[in-house]
Design a protein around this motif. Structure first.
Motif, PDB file in Angstrom:
ATOM      1  N   LEU A   1      -3.229  -6.570  -5.272  1.00 30.94           N
ATOM      2  CA  LEU A   1      -3.054  -7.044  -3.900  1.00 30.94           C
ATOM      3  C   LEU A   1      -3.757  -8.377  -3.666  1.00 30.94           C
TER       4      LEU A   1
ATOM      5  N   THR B   1      -5.510   7.020  -3.248  1.00 28.69           N
ATOM      6  CA  THR B   1      -4.747   5.779  -3.359  1.00 28.69           C
ATOM      7  C   THR B   1      -5.191   4.855  -2.240  1.00 28.69           C
ATOM      8  N   PRO B   2      -5.164   3.542  -2.450  1.00 22.11           N
ATOM      9  CA  PRO B   2      -5.745   2.614  -1.457  1.00 22.11           C
ATOM     10  C   PRO B   2      -5.190   2.743  -0.042  1.00 22.11           C
ATOM     11  N   LEU B   3      -3.989   3.270   0.117  1.00 21.64           N
ATOM     12  CA  LEU B   3      -3.461   3.432   1.475  1.00 21.64           C
ATOM     13  C   LEU B   3      -4.397   4.274   2.330  1.00 21.64           C
TER      14      LEU B   3
ATOM     15  N   ARG C   1      -8.372  -4.576  -4.721  1.00 19.93           N
ATOM     16  CA  ARG C   1      -7.372  -4.249  -5.732  1.00 19.93           C
ATOM     17  C   ARG C   1      -6.737  -5.515  -6.293  1.00 19.93           C
TER      18      ARG C   1
ATOM     19  N   LEU D   1       0.823  -1.206   0.000  1.00 17.41           N
ATOM     20  CA  LEU D   1       0.000   0.000   0.000  1.00 17.41           C
ATOM     21  C   LEU D   1       0.858   1.257   0.000  1.00 17.41           C
TER      22      LEU D   1
ATOM     23  N   GLN E   1      -8.992  -1.460  -0.639  1.00 18.40           N
ATOM     24  CA  GLN E   1      -7.742  -2.208  -0.506  1.00 18.40           C
ATOM     25  C   GLN E   1      -7.884  -3.670  -0.925  1.00 18.40           C
TER      26      GLN E   1
END
Length: 896
Positions: free
Chosen positions: A480, A466-468, A477, A447, A474
């Motif tokens: 991931l 952004t997924p962070l 994705r 992430l 999260q």
């Protein structure tokens, strides 16, 4: 023996392209040197226990073998991938090294290390001893060459093999015959151990050696045969001329032996399993103590031990020369600087870099090997200005105990670097992401790397897109899909009653990383927020106050069916983080203002928050109709007018002013020297969002919004900035900046107090505000906390707050309608606006004095209470008024 210290003091060269190859070509590449040294000591001890110049023929006679038979097995304990196979494969080369021969004369000449055998290669119907152990001896190259070198001893070995074959045949028929045939088979099996020893003795004689070393790799791998394999070690590998080195995981060995003992004890027994379990554990412990003596056990070092060893250098002298090599701890410091940034590991801020085994370490080095030469040059160039390599050097220096100079001044232009920095941050991040995306426990790293790539490539998008920073994205994705780490999202309890229940029920309850619940915000009614330019003169640009108010507020649903102006922190936080990461553009600020505040409830829910059922829609229409009639809430246009809304042209001017001020600030403080750390931003942002409920208290589900003065609104924006500022300091303050890890953990509750008197400022922030940038040996590491001290947004918000307070105080002094809750309370009851303390007795006197004719004091108090509560329902002074009314009601009727 202390000889091991001689070996450990010399460099160990860790090949960058080692990969899965267990065999090393050079002794200076062998990683766990203490293990090799201890093995050499044990081999020497085993040699010393043998009689001098023992004759092979005498071994076979009498009970010599029985008297000297003992379990001397060496056990090498370690997890999968810890390097056990590498140790036993390279043991002959280590024993033959000149420095080892010097410490242990003739050791290498008196022992012979056979090739490691792997029991996992057995088929289900194979016998470990017959097919693997004996084959390992006969297939040894030195044994094969002995046929021509010494035919007589070869014949003796062959004869011994024939005897061993007969003994094995007797063992195999032990359960097949009856009567005397079965007895003869049993007696033959008793001679098997002696035949085994004789076979090893003849093989050693053929090689002109005193001890054979038999490495056995992963006895425990084939679980359904593991205990039988251990039994072979116990029964037949206790010869004084044979030294087995068994490798494996001790915990798994214990499990295997315990389960076998338990199965035998509990077979055909339905009860007493608990008693059998205890007995089985005891038997397993003693069984392993016998065949794997405690004083002959070695534990493989953990990867963290190697990561702290400054004697381990990356690369080998054969690969390249002339450059200053990185040590393995330097490499770990680089990964920390690149992936984590300047965090102090406080409050779970230490990001886990999953390098669980030596195998994983070798694979990682193979992945990034192309970038290491440039990193070595950058590290040795102490004047190199790159912030990430500077942070790397700082981490290394602090680990060594170096401290910053006592007298450090403001940042000055550094000398020209001795060599250009050729480190490509983007290539490193790409390589690390390609590597860790397959590591199940590397979710946080992936992430962070995705966020770093987003910051570099998406210059026009939100830095938080952004997924962070978007937990609900999260797990879904595609990049991931191999990540298995999960964290709970306990959002539902905070969002029920705030958003449609259908959406909350379907809300995902887990993500890769934990994140604070979305900010609900505080619903309020604007109360004279608009500021005419004539009011403030030249104190700040006339277009700016409305823009600052818009950064703090948002007009949307605060419940599934009611709308209001919401005070939220998300826009302030996003603006501050964007200004840290990159130069701001007008498009950035316009986007922040035109979308829902970051991580607000309405923003996280998106359009789904407005997807209401028919009943909810009817309730919404009725609610808004009532509001239009009552005037309790303003319409969109009126709300924007009162909330400081400005025309499009004026709005663009205000945006340009604030953008230019922020970019000028970035140039002044040298923001480009700050290490870009998505992880630091995540830690600080998550902590801030967990605390916003303390300074932006949301309404209860059925509570109506009240009017709120401009100063209170701006105070909420300042609190959001200060809370984020303090959170950053709580993760930066520490050893990297030569500061003690002594932090205040209080929450920011008082929005209107002097923040510089708060412990968050005095203990966390102020130590990082010194006019210096932490030079130890030329590098400069700039804390984000330091640059935020002069952030123009903070100054503009403070100026607006001070102006709003002055205007509200002037309004109270002139007798106009008071704007804040306390002032309104004092004016309504007729107290002086400067009165500091109001008691129940004071209120009783006022009510009795000012009550209208034909109305008693208690009823008059209730009327005032309703009037004040309609605008400020949570005002603390209302409790004083309630107690005064209660006191009046408790009096006798004549007293009224």
């Amino acid at each position: 023996m202390t000889a091991g210290s001689d070996v450990r003091g010399k460099p160990i060269y860790l090949p960058l392209n080692q990969g899965e190859r267990a065999n090393h070509l050079y002794v200076d590449q062998l990683l766990p040197r203490p293990i090799y040294e201890r093995l050499a000591q044990m081999l020497q001890e085993s040699l010393d226990q043998l009689p001098d110049e023992e004759d092979g023929t005498k071994i076979e006679e009498g009970d010599s073998f029985s008297r000297r038979r003992a379990h001397g097995t060496v056990f090498l304990d370690g997890d999968r991938g810890s390097g056990k196979t590498t140790v036993i494969v390279n043991l002959p080369a280590y024993l033959d090294a000149p420095e080892v021969r010097e410490r242990y004369p003739n050791l290498a000449d008196q022992v012979h290390v056979l090739r490691p055998i792997d029991p996992s290669q057995l088929e289900d119907d194979d016998d470990l001893f017959l097919n693997v152990v004996v084959a390992a001896v006969l297939g040894d190259k030195e044994v094969q060459s002995g046929r021509e070198r010494d035919p007589t001893r070869w014949q003796a070995l062959y004869d011994s093999l024939q005897d061993l074959g007969k003994a094995l045949a007797g063992k195999e028929t032990q359960g097949e015959g009856v009567g005397l045939d079965r007895l003869r088979s049993f007696l033959g099996a008793q001679e098997l151990a002696g035949a085994v020893h004789d076979f090893f003795a003849k093989a050693a004689k053929l090689l002109n050696k005193r001890i054979l070393i038999l490495p056995i790799d992963d006895v425990d791998t084939t679980l359904h045969r593991a205990f039988e394999n251990l039994e072979v070690v116990r029964r037949y590998l206790a010869s004084p001329v044979l030294l087995p080195i068994v490798c494996g995981d001790l915990n798994l060995y214990r499990d295997v032996t315990w389960r076998d003992a338990f199965r035998r004890l509990s077979k055909d027994i339905d009860k007493f399993h608990e008693e059998a379990k205890f007995t089985a554990e005891s038997l397993a412990l003693e069984y392993l103590r016998k065949i794997l003596p405690l004083h002959r056990r070695l534990r493989m070092p953990e990867v963290r031990d190697f990561l702290q060893d400054d004697n381990i250098l990356l690369g080998t002298p054969r690969e390249r020369t002339g450059s200053q090599r990185l040590t393995l701890p330097n490499m770990e410091a680089w990964l920390r600087a690149l992936l984590a940034g300047p965090v102090n590991d406080h409050e779970n801020s230490r990001i886990r870099i999953p390098i669980p085994t030596v195998r994983a370490l070798s694979q990682l080095l193979s992945r990034v090997s192309d970038g290491i030469p440039a990193l070595e040059r950058a590290f040795s160039n102490e004047r190199d200005p790159h912030p990430t390599t500077a942070l790397m050097r700082r981490i290394v220096h602090r680990r060594r105990g170096d401290t910053p100079l006592a007298s450090r001044g403001p940042a000055t232009s550094a000398e020209e670097a001795a060599a250009p920095n050729a480190v490509s941050i983007s290539e490193w991040q790409s390589a690390l992401f390609d590597h860790f995306m397959f590591e199940p426990n590397a979710g946080a790293l992936c992430l962070v790397l995705m966020a770093a790539r987003h910051w570099q490539t998406a210059s026009k998008a939100s830095v938080l897109a952004t997924p962070l920073f978007i937990p609900l994205q999260q797990i879904a994705r595609h990049e991931l899909r191999y990540i298995q780490s999960r964290a709970r999202l306990n959002w539902a309890g905070d969002l029920f009653g705030r958003l449609p229940d259908s959406w909350v029920h379907n809300l995902a309850d887990e993500a890769i990383l934990p994140f604070a619940s979305p900010e609900v915000g505080r619903a309020v009614v604007p109360d004279r927020w608009r500021i005419d330019p004539d009011e403030h003169g030249d104190e700040f640009p006339p277009e700016l106050p409305g823009l600052l108010t818009d950064l703090i507020t948002h007009h949307n649903f605060y419940s599934p069916s009611k709308r209001a102006t919401l005070i939220c922190s998300g826009r302030i936080l996003e603006l501050v983080i964007t200004s840290i990461v990159r130069d701001l553009t007008a498009q950035d600020l316009d986007r922040i203002l035109s979308t829902a505040p970051f991580h607000s409830a309405v923003g996280v829910a998106g359009t789904k928050a407005a997807q209401l059922s028919v009943d909810e829609l009817d309730e919404l229409i009725a609610s808004e109709s009532e509001e239009d009639v009552s005037g309790r809430h303003s319409s969109d246009e009126e709300d924007r007018r009162q909330g400081g809304g400005i025309e499009a042209l004026d709005r663009d001017i205000a945006i340009e002013i604030l953008v230019e001020e922020i970019n000028g600030w970035r140039r002044e403080v040298g923001a480009h020297r700050v290490s870009q750390s998505p992880w630091l931003m995540y830690c600080a942002l998550n902590k801030t969002l967990n605390q916003v409920r303390f300074f932006t208290r949301p309404l209860q589900p059925n509570e109506q919004p009240s009017r709120e003065a401009l100063s209170d609104v701006v105070a909420s924006g300042i609190s959001a900035f200060n809370s984020f500022w303090a959170a950053l300091a709580s993760f930066e303050k520490g050893p990297i900046f030569a500061l003690p890890l002594e932090l205040s953990t209080v929450n920011l509750i008082n929005r209107r107090g002097d923040f510089q008197q708060n412990n968050l400022y005095t203990q966390n922030i102020r130590p990082l505000l010194k006019e210096e940038h932490g030079a130890i040996h030329g590098e400069q590491v700039v804390p984000v906390t330091w640059i935020l001290n002069t952030h123009p947004l903070r100054k503009r918000l403070q100026d607006l707050f001070d102006f709003a307070v002055r205007r509200e105080q002037a309004s109270i002094a002139s007798g106009e309608e008071p704007l804040d809750g306390r002032g309104y309370f004092l004016a309504t009851l007729g107290f002086s606006p400067n009165r500091r303390r109001v008691t129940v007795a004071d209120v009783v006197k006022i009510l009795e004095r000012d009550k209208p004719q034909k109305m008693n004091a208690a009823r008059f108090g209730n009327t005032l209470h309703q009037k004040i509560a309609q605008r400020f329902p949570e005002l603390p002074e209302l409790n004083t008024l309630k107690r005064a009314i209660a006191a009046l009601k408790s009096r006798p009727a004549s007293a009224h």
